[in-house]
Design an enzyme around this catalytic site. Structure first.
Site, short mmCIF file in Angstrom:
data_model
loop_
_atom_site.label_atom_id
_atom_site.label_comp_id
_atom_site.label_asym_id
_atom_site.label_seq_id
_atom_site.Cartn_x
_atom_site.Cartn_y
_atom_site.Cartn_z
CE LYS B 76 -19.71 -8.76 30.07
NZ LYS B 76 -20.64 -9.91 30.09
CB SER B 151 -22.38 -9.74 33.53
OG SER B 151 -22.10 -10.41 32.32
CB SER B 175 -24.35 -11.81 30.68
OG SER B 175 -24.27 -12.17 32.04
#
Lengths: 476, 482
Positions: B76, B151, B175
């Protein structure tokens, strides 16, 4: 100042802790490095970095707390003080707010008239220092040096117990002396290691409510503290006496003009939005830890002076002078022990060693030489004058020979033989009939001149006490 | 052919049936082909990846082994990676290159993982749809008009589409779990403090936790084992041993107790999702576990509590992005104040600015007690609810998200609707507990996630429950049409 006002002062003293590394990072804290060479990613507030508390800073804060008889919090919390400034890389300063590590202590100070006064210390908390903004040499721009960012500070907050500029100075000096004794701060005020903010207000004597205060920031000398407070007292009295009101505000002292000037008022003050720093765990200290720190506390200056007066028979004033610098106090302590003559050692350190250190602060004293000279002069083997001369020659000489041998070689043995002394005295009196006449006419000061002549004639070897005695007898 | 798992690839690498170089090249090719469609990546690093793959192959040639040695993976873009841009999907950090590796990156590198690139995400991890990314939304491989969740939307889409077998993610309010549910994969958020946060760009420090998105619980176990453990650079990282998660996967579930919170099955839960979750619970009964109703009476406080605590911390964490030392700096500023205002207004997107303003407000003098302090009290109540429940059950199970993947654009203008998407996941962060989402069926052709929640540091138990389910069912093997 006209009118009758009671002055109320509280100080917030920032003492930089003498740790090797910063409070939340491993970067060095040494002063004077090239700008931004002692700032790591944590100090620079880079994305993703996290603070890790320096255990040594905690120990030092606890040491301070114990030395002022304060409570050491079993649990204290770091909070973020949020505001934007270019020398504050994270946009917040990590400090302690609601739960400081140390609270409710007191320090006794000695006032000019010898009276003692206890000043309450409300709290002492740990925090990180900010960097420095450099406004010169950048042609309309501002330079930022983050070497100081993250340097550990303990902020010591007194109660509004101080009643004059002199008391404030005495208190600041007492804290200064204490932190150096504890070895937690180098006390260097030029480098900013020790500085204070002064909260000053006035009220009518007997009034219970405190007047509106101003806070004068960043005073880094005892003299500036005194001057700034005196200026504020006068300024506030003028305001009040002309029917005005003191505005609560932050002020700065300008030493060049010897005045304070408003920096920002309460209305413009930042809302710091304090909240507990989620990156740091609460500092939890158990009784065993606190007791272990207590066991390392050195003897504090007040106790040391009392002991010297009691056990060594020193005069209070001598004890005061000898104890001001921790290194000098330690030197004296060793000399008193090795020579077994604490009184003469005190005299010698005060008259000779301190004079030398005043001239050359970095001088390294050869303690064996000093001990020899203290012993030789206390035992009457050499005169004070010879001791002084030899100290000047050998006092900082690491390879100096034993003083006893030098005294023998140079024939400096003090003349204490009454017959020999009497001959020198007689010669001096015969050679100075005018002075003898003056003395006999009542001019007692001439005695000093005559003693000096005898010492000179004996090449400094005459026993001064005996010389005085002999002269007094012969001139009677 | 089903996309391979880490465990499967490790066997092939071990048997020399394939090299890390080949696996990595395959991943890079798939990413390149998918990028115009899915937009799962912000940065792809072919040269570094192939060099790392060659290094892994060389290590294996020297006799080294390891389940992660030579496995391609995406990070990420919230994890700092030395020498490779780390943007947090923000204009504020566009082009920012971190001088250091996050602890998670460092540890996975040491285990021989090959990083192929940085996955797209919501800006500064603030969002539940991946629509707040400065680099554009990620598409859900199960329906390109739909959000992959957020996210960690890029990480989820990359794994779901078979671009990489696994990706790292972070989970502040759901997330990892919510995008895992919306894309039909496995997502694990460990206990707060299990994995170091050092080098993970902070959103809400007391809630953020790094985790993984994988195809299987077994793969999650392998990755977590390499990532977890004490890190002296993170004061909130727990100093306790890391169990062998893979070794505990096989334990039978007979007699284990599953708590089912009645509050999880309210009107807000879409019927098809409810049916899939209930079917999964029935499967657990077949595996020998027993179901017990539990109550989390303060669950309703979790969304409002979260939207005070998280923005408060974020407002402070994001203060360092001021245009002074790194990141976006507005070129037209004439004064210091203008530099701050223009750089921050120009560098942060709307959702990030909304949260900074919310956070600044709740911490302000006069509001702190009413909001921030009250929220901390609510947080304790929520944690107490879980503590009570875990007194009688081994894990808690329920839905991960209230509905399957929603359409892109559907909620983006309604922050409250968007925030409610995390209603089942947020409480877990507030309590600091481990949570995991596994695929458990479909509703309207879109994947549904089952959420498992455990007591602190019981990731092993969650992985065991998830693995047993995956041994008995095939939902985790389903893949979107290419």
């Amino acid at each position: 100042m006209s009118g009758n006002w009671e002055v109320v002062i509280g100080l917030e003293i920032h003492a930089q802790l003498a740790t090797k590394s910063k409070i939340f990072s491993g970067a060095a804290t040494a002063y004077g490095a090239e700008p931004n060479t002692q700032a790591c990613l944590v100090d620079l507030g880079y994305p993703g970095v996290l603070p890790v508390l320096n255990a040594e800073a905690v120990r030092m804060a606890v040491t301070f707390g114990l030395a002022v008889g304060a409570a050491v919090a079993p649990r204290s919390v770091f909070a973020r003080k949020n505001y934007f400034y270019p020398d504050l890389p994270k946009g917040y300063q990590i400090s302690q707010y609601e739960l400081p590590i140390v609270h409710d202590g007191a320090l006794t100070i000695t006032l000019d008239d010898g009276a003692q006064k206890s000043v309450r210390i409300i709290r002492a908390h740990l925090e990180e220092d900010a960097g420095k903004s450099l406004h010169e040499n950048f042609a309309g721009m501002t330079g930022i040096d983050l070497n100081r960012a993250g340097t550990p500070l303990v902020e010591i907050v007194s109660a509004p117990d101080l009643r004059s500029a002199k008391e404030a100075v005495a208190y600041m000096k007492a804290i200064h002396e204490l932190v150096r004794y504890l070895g937690i701060c180098d006390g260097n005020m030029q480098e900013g290691s020790f500085r204070c903010d002064a909260n000053v207000s006035l009220r009518r004597p007997g009034a219970e409510k405190l007047g509106t205060r101003t806070e004068t920031k960043n005073l880094n000398s005892f003299r500036f503290l005194e001057r700034a407070i005196l200026f504020e007292i006068g300024r506030q009295a003028d305001v009040l006496e002309s029917g005005g009101q003191v505005v609560q505000e932050t002020r700065l002292y300008d030493p060049d003009r010897d005045e304070t000037r408003a920096m920002r008022s309460k209305e413009e003050a930042n809302d710091y939005r304090y909240f507990p720093d989620p990156d740091l765990l609460p500092v939890e200290l158990d009784a065993a830890y606190i007791e272990a720190v207590r066991a390392t506390l050195p003897e504090l200056p007040v106790a040391k002076r009392a002991r010297w007066v009691r056990d060594f028979g020193l005069k209070a004033e001598d004890a005061e002078v000898l104890s001001q610098e921790p290194a000098v106090a330690a030197l004296y302590e060793r000399l008193a022990a090795t020579t077994g003559r604490p009184g003469p050692a005190a005299n010698f350190v005060r008259m000779e060693v301190l004079a030398l250190l005043n001239r050359t602060p970095d001088a390294v004293i050869n303690e064996t030489v000093v001990a020899d000279l203290v012993r030789l002069s206390a035992d009457g083997a050499i005169s004070r004058a010879s001791a002084k001369t030899l100290f000047e020659e050998f006092g900082t000489d690491a390879g100096a020979p034993a003083m006893g041998a030098v005294v023998d070689q140079r024939g400096l043995k003090q003349i204490s033989d009454t017959g020999a002394l009497e001959r020198i005295v007689d010669d001096v009196l015969a050679a100075n009939p005018d002075q003898v006449a003056q003395y006999r006419a009542g001019k007692a000061k001439v005695m000093g001149f005559l003693v000096g002549q005898v010492m000179k004639a004996s090449a400094g070897k005459a026993n001064a006490a005996q010389v005085n005695e002999l002269l007094a007898k012969k001139l009677a | 052919m089903a996309s391979p798992t880490i465990a499967g690839l490790a066997r092939q690498l071990e048997a020399r049936e394939v090299s890390s170089h080949e696996l990595t090249q395959r991943a890079l090719d798939r990413i390149a082909a998918s990028q115009p469609v899915l937009n799962a990546f912000i940065t792809v690093t072919p040269e570094q990846a192939l060099a790392a793959a060659d290094a892994a192959d060389a290590r294996r040639a020297r006799g080294e082994t390891g389940p992660l040695l030579g496995i391609p993976l995406a990070h990420k873009d919230i994890f700092c990676t030395a020498g490779v841009p780390t943007t947090c999907a923000s204009k504020m950090l566009a082009g920012f290159v971190s001088p250091y590796d996050a602890t998670v990156v460092e540890r996975l590198n040491a285990a021989g993982v090959v990083t192929v690139g940085k996955a797209n995400m919501d800006e500064f991890a603030m969002g539940s749809s991946n629509e707040t990314s400065f680099f554009g939304p990620v598409k859900n491989p199960w329906g390109l008009a739909r959000s992959p969740g957020g996210s960690s939307g890029g990480s989820a889409a990359a794994v779901a589409a078979g671009l990489v077998p696994a990706a790292t993610g972070t989970d502040t309010g759901g997330s990892i779990r919510q995008p895992a549910a919306l894309t039909g994969i496995t997502g694990l958020k460990p206990t707060y403090g299990r994995v170091s946060r050092y080098g993970m760009i902070a959103f809400a420090s007391s809630l953020d936790q790094a985790g993984v998105l994988t195809r299987t619980a077994e793969d999650a176990a392998l990755l977590l084992g390499a990532m977890a453990g004490f890190d002296p650079r993170d004061s909130t990282c727990a100093d306790r041993p890391v169990p062998d998660y893979a070794a505990g996967l096989g334990a039978p579930l007979r007699g284990r107790r599953i708590g089912v919170p009645k509050e999880f099955f309210d009107d807000g839960l879409e019927p098809g999702s409810a049916a899939a979750v209930r079917a999964a619970l029935a499967e657990y009964e077949r595996l020998g576990a027993t179901l017990h109703e539990v109550s989390l009476p303060n669950l309703g406080l979790s969304v409002p509590t979260y939207y005070i605590v998280a923005p408060a911390e974020a407002s402070s964490n994001l203060s360092r992005f001021d245009g002074v030392r790194f990141g976006y700096r507005h070129p037209g500023a004439g004064s210091l104040e203008e530099l701050y205002k223009l750089s921050r207004a120009g560098g942060f997107g709307a959702e990030v600015q909304r949260r900074i303003l919310t956070g600044t407000y709740v911490l302000s003098a006069g509001y702190y007690d009413a909001y921030y302090l009250k929220a901390q009290q609510c947080r304790r109540l929520i944690a107490d609810d879980f503590r009570r429940a875990f007194g009688s059950v081994d894990v808690i199970a329920g839905p991960t998200a209230p509905a399957p993947a929603f359409r892109l654009g559907e909620k983006v203008d309604d922050p409250v609707q968007m925030y409610l998407n995390d209603i089942y996941t947020i409480a877990v962060n507030l309590a600091g507990l481990p949570g995991l989402s596994i695929p458990c069926g479909f509703s309207g052709g879109l994947p549904v996630g089952l959420q498992l929640i455990g007591p602190h540091f019981e990731e092993g138990r969650l992985l065991n429950f998830a693995h047993q389910y995956q041994q008995a069912t095939g939902w985790h093997l389903r893949e979107p049409a290419a």
